[in-house]
Design a protein around this motif. Sequence first.
Motif, mmCIF file in Angstrom:
data_model
loop_
_atom_site.group_PDB
_atom_site.id
_atom_site.type_symbol
_atom_site.label_atom_id
_atom_site.label_comp_id
_atom_site.label_asym_id
_atom_site.label_seq_id
_atom_site.Cartn_x
_atom_site.Cartn_y
_atom_site.Cartn_z
ATOM 1 N N GLY A 57 0.815 -1.205 0.000
ATOM 2 C CA GLY A 57 0.000 0.000 0.000
ATOM 3 C C GLY A 57 0.849 1.255 0.000
ATOM 4 O O GLY A 57 1.890 1.309 0.660
ATOM 5 N N VAL A 58 0.407 2.268 -0.725
ATOM 6 C CA VAL A 58 1.174 3.509 -0.811
ATOM 7 C C VAL A 58 1.197 4.245 0.528
ATOM 8 O O VAL A 58 2.078 5.075 0.788
ATOM 9 C CB VAL A 58 0.587 4.404 -1.930
ATOM 10 C CG1 VAL A 58 -0.797 4.923 -1.544
ATOM 11 C CG2 VAL A 58 1.517 5.553 -2.256
ATOM 12 N N ASP A 59 0.246 3.955 1.403
ATOM 13 C CA ASP A 59 0.218 4.587 2.725
ATOM 14 C C ASP A 59 1.313 4.034 3.637
ATOM 15 O O ASP A 59 1.815 4.736 4.511
ATOM 16 C CB ASP A 59 -1.145 4.367 3.393
ATOM 17 C CG ASP A 59 -2.262 5.090 2.656
ATOM 18 O OD1 ASP A 59 -2.005 6.193 2.141
ATOM 19 O OD2 ASP A 59 -3.378 4.536 2.584
ATOM 20 N N LYS A 60 1.682 2.801 3.413
ATOM 21 C CA LYS A 60 2.642 2.130 4.291
ATOM 22 C C LYS A 60 4.048 2.101 3.711
ATOM 23 O O LYS A 60 5.031 2.086 4.456
ATOM 24 C CB LYS A 60 2.156 0.694 4.561
ATOM 25 C CG LYS A 60 2.973 -0.050 5.596
ATOM 26 C CD LYS A 60 2.361 -1.418 5.892
ATOM 27 C CE LYS A 60 3.183 -2.160 6.940
ATOM 28 N NZ LYS A 60 2.614 -3.503 7.229
ATOM 29 N N TYR A 61 4.159 2.102 2.396
ATOM 30 C CA TYR A 61 5.469 1.969 1.747
ATOM 31 C C TYR A 61 5.744 3.165 0.841
ATOM 32 O O TYR A 61 4.818 3.764 0.285
ATOM 33 C CB TYR A 61 5.537 0.672 0.932
ATOM 34 C CG TYR A 61 5.341 -0.576 1.754
ATOM 35 C CD1 TYR A 61 6.394 -1.143 2.456
ATOM 36 C CD2 TYR A 61 4.093 -1.193 1.832
ATOM 37 C CE1 TYR A 61 6.210 -2.287 3.217
ATOM 38 C CE2 TYR A 61 3.909 -2.344 2.580
ATOM 39 C CZ TYR A 61 4.964 -2.888 3.280
ATOM 40 O OH TYR A 61 4.784 -4.021 4.028
ATOM 41 N N ASP A 62 7.020 3.468 0.700
ATOM 42 C CA ASP A 62 7.448 4.578 -0.149
ATOM 43 C C ASP A 62 7.565 4.073 -1.593
ATOM 44 O O ASP A 62 8.559 3.441 -1.958
ATOM 45 C CB ASP A 62 8.790 5.117 0.343
ATOM 46 C CG ASP A 62 9.242 6.328 -0.449
ATOM 47 O OD1 ASP A 62 8.374 6.980 -1.065
ATOM 48 O OD2 ASP A 62 10.457 6.609 -0.465
ATOM 49 N N LEU A 63 6.559 4.338 -2.413
ATOM 50 C CA LEU A 63 6.519 3.849 -3.790
ATOM 51 C C LEU A 63 6.872 4.967 -4.768
ATOM 52 O O LEU A 63 6.585 6.143 -4.523
ATOM 53 C CB LEU A 63 5.129 3.298 -4.120
ATOM 54 C CG LEU A 63 4.580 2.210 -3.191
ATOM 55 C CD1 LEU A 63 3.205 1.751 -3.679
ATOM 56 C CD2 LEU A 63 5.535 1.025 -3.101
ATOM 57 N N LEU A 64 7.467 4.589 -5.879
ATOM 58 C CA LEU A 64 7.831 5.567 -6.898
ATOM 59 C C LEU A 64 6.616 6.024 -7.689
ATOM 60 O O LEU A 64 6.523 7.194 -8.078
ATOM 61 C CB LEU A 64 8.877 4.967 -7.853
ATOM 62 C CG LEU A 64 10.210 4.562 -7.220
ATOM 63 C CD1 LEU A 64 11.089 3.878 -8.257
ATOM 64 C CD2 LEU A 64 10.921 5.786 -6.658
#
Length: 310
Positions: free
Chosen positions: A120-127
């Motif tokens: 999830g984008v809330d939990k992980y730093d995604l590009l």
Amino acid sequence: MNFLIPLSNALPGAVAQGIVWGIMAIGVYITYRILDVADLTVDGSLATGGAVCVMLIRAGFNPWLALLCAMAVGMLAGLVTGLFHTRCGIPAILSGILTQLALYSVNLRIMESKANQAIGVDKYDLLVSQRYVRALTLDNPLPLLLVLTAVVIGILYWFFGTEKGSAIRATGANANMARAQGIDTNANVVLGLMLSNGLVALSGALLAQYQGSADVNMGRGAIVIGLAAVIIGEVVFGRVFVNFGLKLLAVSIGAVIYYIVLQIVLQLGLNTNDLKLITALIVALALAVPYWKGKVFRGKAAKKGAEEHA
């Protein structure tokens, strides 16, 4: 109006997906057009790229490093296919099928025996993330995807202009002539397959980040989408984009066109269960258009020749 508003809302997502799949399509172009090899590894290596990227990000790795690792593992998949073909004497299409089959189990192992792993984008730093695809902020994935595509095309343009890259192109154009010039065609086929599947895995890694998950079946039908993008790009831009770099760009744009057409078809009310059927029809039409155009031009030329001799 009821049709245009939902379509306009869906277009940014369609363009973003098209750019992501465009990188995969460039990998397909390398084998299909440059090497003249039918490689079906991509259905497995795309999922491998997504699986590796997701699991590394979940383990706390930097997303850029996860992309590079995914690409490296994809290149290993291409290496296996290449060795099956060149060292074991297995036909290229069957070599790809064998690797693709093996990768299903490998991908399950990578994802800890689960068919799906989420990030999830809330939990992980995604590009990149589809959540921000319509946002007018720096989080919007479109600028980064455009830059990545430009970098990929630029590097490939440079590489295929080098001595090694030219040797790979010569291998695909005429393997017998290339061998007569002292070129190791087997090594070039293996390198081409590695490069192709590395790009496919990179696309899979970006796709997994974009959609927020990796699935063991996410690469199913990828080769068809890749071929559709290649053919659409050639049909639409073939007479305009003659430079090698522009041909790669045409492939990427072809993927975008494919997804836009798909969105238009879906907005017209077709059932999502018919997506595979629609994809097959789009690819069939894209493949048939050059043939029909050739027949028309040959017919006109023959008629003109007959009139001149009359």
